[in-house]
Design an enzyme around this catalytic site. Structure first.
Site, mmCIF file in Angstrom:
data_model
loop_
_atom_site.group_PDB
_atom_site.id
_atom_site.type_symbol
_atom_site.label_atom_id
_atom_site.label_comp_id
_atom_site.label_asym_id
_atom_site.label_seq_id
_atom_site.Cartn_x
_atom_site.Cartn_y
_atom_site.Cartn_z
ATOM 1 N N HIS A 80 0.731 -1.140 0.093
ATOM 2 C CA HIS A 80 0.129 0.134 0.027
ATOM 3 C C HIS A 80 0.904 1.321 -0.015
ATOM 4 O O HIS A 80 0.469 2.421 -0.170
ATOM 5 C CB HIS A 80 -1.014 0.103 1.327
ATOM 6 C CG HIS A 80 -1.918 -1.001 1.257
ATOM 7 N ND1 HIS A 80 -2.918 -1.118 0.081
ATOM 8 C CD2 HIS A 80 -2.546 -1.989 2.090
ATOM 9 C CE1 HIS A 80 -3.763 -2.064 0.277
ATOM 10 N NE2 HIS A 80 -3.466 -2.520 1.520
ATOM 11 N N ASP A 86 -3.078 -10.516 -2.697
ATOM 12 C CA ASP A 86 -3.240 -9.933 -1.314
ATOM 13 C C ASP A 86 -4.618 -9.553 -1.657
ATOM 14 O O ASP A 86 -5.212 -9.134 -2.774
ATOM 15 C CB ASP A 86 -2.495 -8.715 -0.784
ATOM 16 C CG ASP A 86 -2.705 -8.386 0.611
ATOM 17 O OD1 ASP A 86 -2.171 -8.667 1.365
ATOM 18 O OD2 ASP A 86 -3.955 -7.703 0.506
ATOM 19 N N HIS A 137 -6.367 -7.215 -0.830
ATOM 20 C CA HIS A 137 -6.499 -5.557 -0.941
ATOM 21 C C HIS A 137 -5.606 -5.351 -2.073
ATOM 22 O O HIS A 137 -4.508 -5.863 -2.373
ATOM 23 C CB HIS A 137 -5.959 -4.980 0.266
ATOM 24 C CG HIS A 137 -6.870 -5.401 1.718
ATOM 25 N ND1 HIS A 137 -6.251 -6.146 2.574
ATOM 26 C CD2 HIS A 137 -7.959 -4.729 2.104
ATOM 27 C CE1 HIS A 137 -6.768 -6.153 3.533
ATOM 28 N NE2 HIS A 137 -8.063 -5.488 3.274
ATOM 29 N N ASP A 197 -4.766 -12.643 3.072
ATOM 30 C CA ASP A 197 -6.076 -12.301 3.437
ATOM 31 C C ASP A 197 -7.316 -12.634 2.826
ATOM 32 O O ASP A 197 -8.308 -12.236 2.935
ATOM 33 C CB ASP A 197 -6.074 -10.628 3.937
ATOM 34 C CG ASP A 197 -5.406 -9.973 2.973
ATOM 35 O OD1 ASP A 197 -4.815 -10.394 1.859
ATOM 36 O OD2 ASP A 197 -4.965 -8.711 3.369
HETATM 37 ZN ZN LIG Z 1 -4.484 -7.064 2.536
#
Ligand SMILES: [Zn+2]
Length: 308
Positions: A125, A162, A164, A245
């Site tokens: 991120h 991931d 996200h 995740d």
């Molecule tokens: Zn994540």
């Protein structure tokens, strides 16, 4: 296959506030599961200290100085709503970068076929000038540029499963066709980026997954979008932003993968690494917040890296 595992005790000393999902116990759960004799053949290496100059491969100096200034002498400092730093966070982040770069060294010099870096804080991120989403620096992006600068890699692919979207990695390589960025992620979900029509210089491939979908939709996204893009690109190195995740047990998202899906996806990427990249594959831990789901998923992933 020679698979290296990079760890370091400093990764446990990046302390987050009580109740924060990105916590040292994540690495303890991974260490426990990889202690099993099934993983006896892993080539375990203590991560070297990173070279701070390599942070500049992905971030400007004034941003690096800003992060450094935010590191507290004691307690926990807040960088944004969910990103924090403790006194040892700088050292942890630098060592995560050192481990990722060392893994790149290993696969280019033949000391290992592939490597898994069990480090925290995570990185995907972190944008060029913004630390966010539990991430300080973008370790995967730095490792990609390191491979280009040190080993002359012309094309590096980063595959990010991931749950996200890796907005940071997308931001850093948005106009850089020498790096292919492919991401499967839940949408809508934090951080909100990652739509199919975000394509950068034609080097960004986003495969958003609807909430409550699982194995079939994930594998279809891999087969129809990620793997063809890798075959077209023919990378010299594949880096995995390996967050776990999207596991069905994870509390932060609603994708229903099992450890078998991570085993399968690892095998698919290893096939592409064999076909295009001289087997060179480096996997970096990103998210994964249910300790059991994380441990089982890492075991499946690393087991596949070792078996080929
Ligand atoms: Zn994540």
């Amino acid at each position: 296959m020679v698979t290296r595992l990079y760890t370091h005790p400093i990764f446990l000393e990046h302390i987050t506030p009580p109740g924060h999902p990105e916590r040292p116990d994540r690495l303890r759960a991974i260490e426990r599961v990889l202690d099993d004799e099934a993983f006896a053949a892993l080539d375990r290496v203590k991560a070297p200290e990173g070279d701070e100059a390599t942070i500049l491969y992905a971030h400007p100096a004034d941003f690096v100085a800003r992060v450094r200034a935010a590191i507290p002498d004691e307690g926990i400092a807040r960088i944004d709503a969910d990103t924090t730093a403790s006194p040892k966070s700088w050292q942890a982040a630098i060592t995560a970068i050192g481990a990722a770069n060392a893994a790149v060294d290993d696969v280019f010099t033949g000391r290992a076929d592939n490597a898994f870096v069990a480090a925290r804080p995570p990185g995907h991120h972190a944008e060029k000038t913004t630390a966010m989403g539990f991430c300080l620096f973008n370790t995967a992006a730095i490792a990609a540029r390191y491979a280009q600068k040190k080993f002359g890699a012309e094309r590096v692919a980063i595959v990010d499963w991931d749950v996200h979207h890796g907005n940071g990695t997308q931001d850093i390589f948005w106009d850089d066709p020498s790096v292919l960025y492919c991401s499967t992620h839940q949408m809508p979900l934090y951080p909100g980026t990652g739509a199919k029509n975000e394509t950068g210089a034609g080097n960004i491939v986003n495969a958003p997954l609807a909430p409550q979908t699982g194995s079939e939709v994930f594998r279809d996204a891999f087969l129809s979008r990620v793997l063809p893009a890798l075959d077209d690109f023919a990378p010299d190195l594949i880096i995995i932003s390996a967050g776990f995740d999207a596991h069905h047990r994870d509390p932060l998202a609603e994708i229903n993968l099992t450890e078998d899906d991570f085993d399968w996806a690892t095998g698919q990427l290893m096939q592409r690494a064999t076909r295009h990249s001289g087997n060179r594959l480096v996997s970096l831990l990103e998210g994964g917040y249910d300790l059991q789901g994380l441990a089982f998923s890492v075991a499946a992933h690393v087991g596949r890296l070792m078996k080929g």
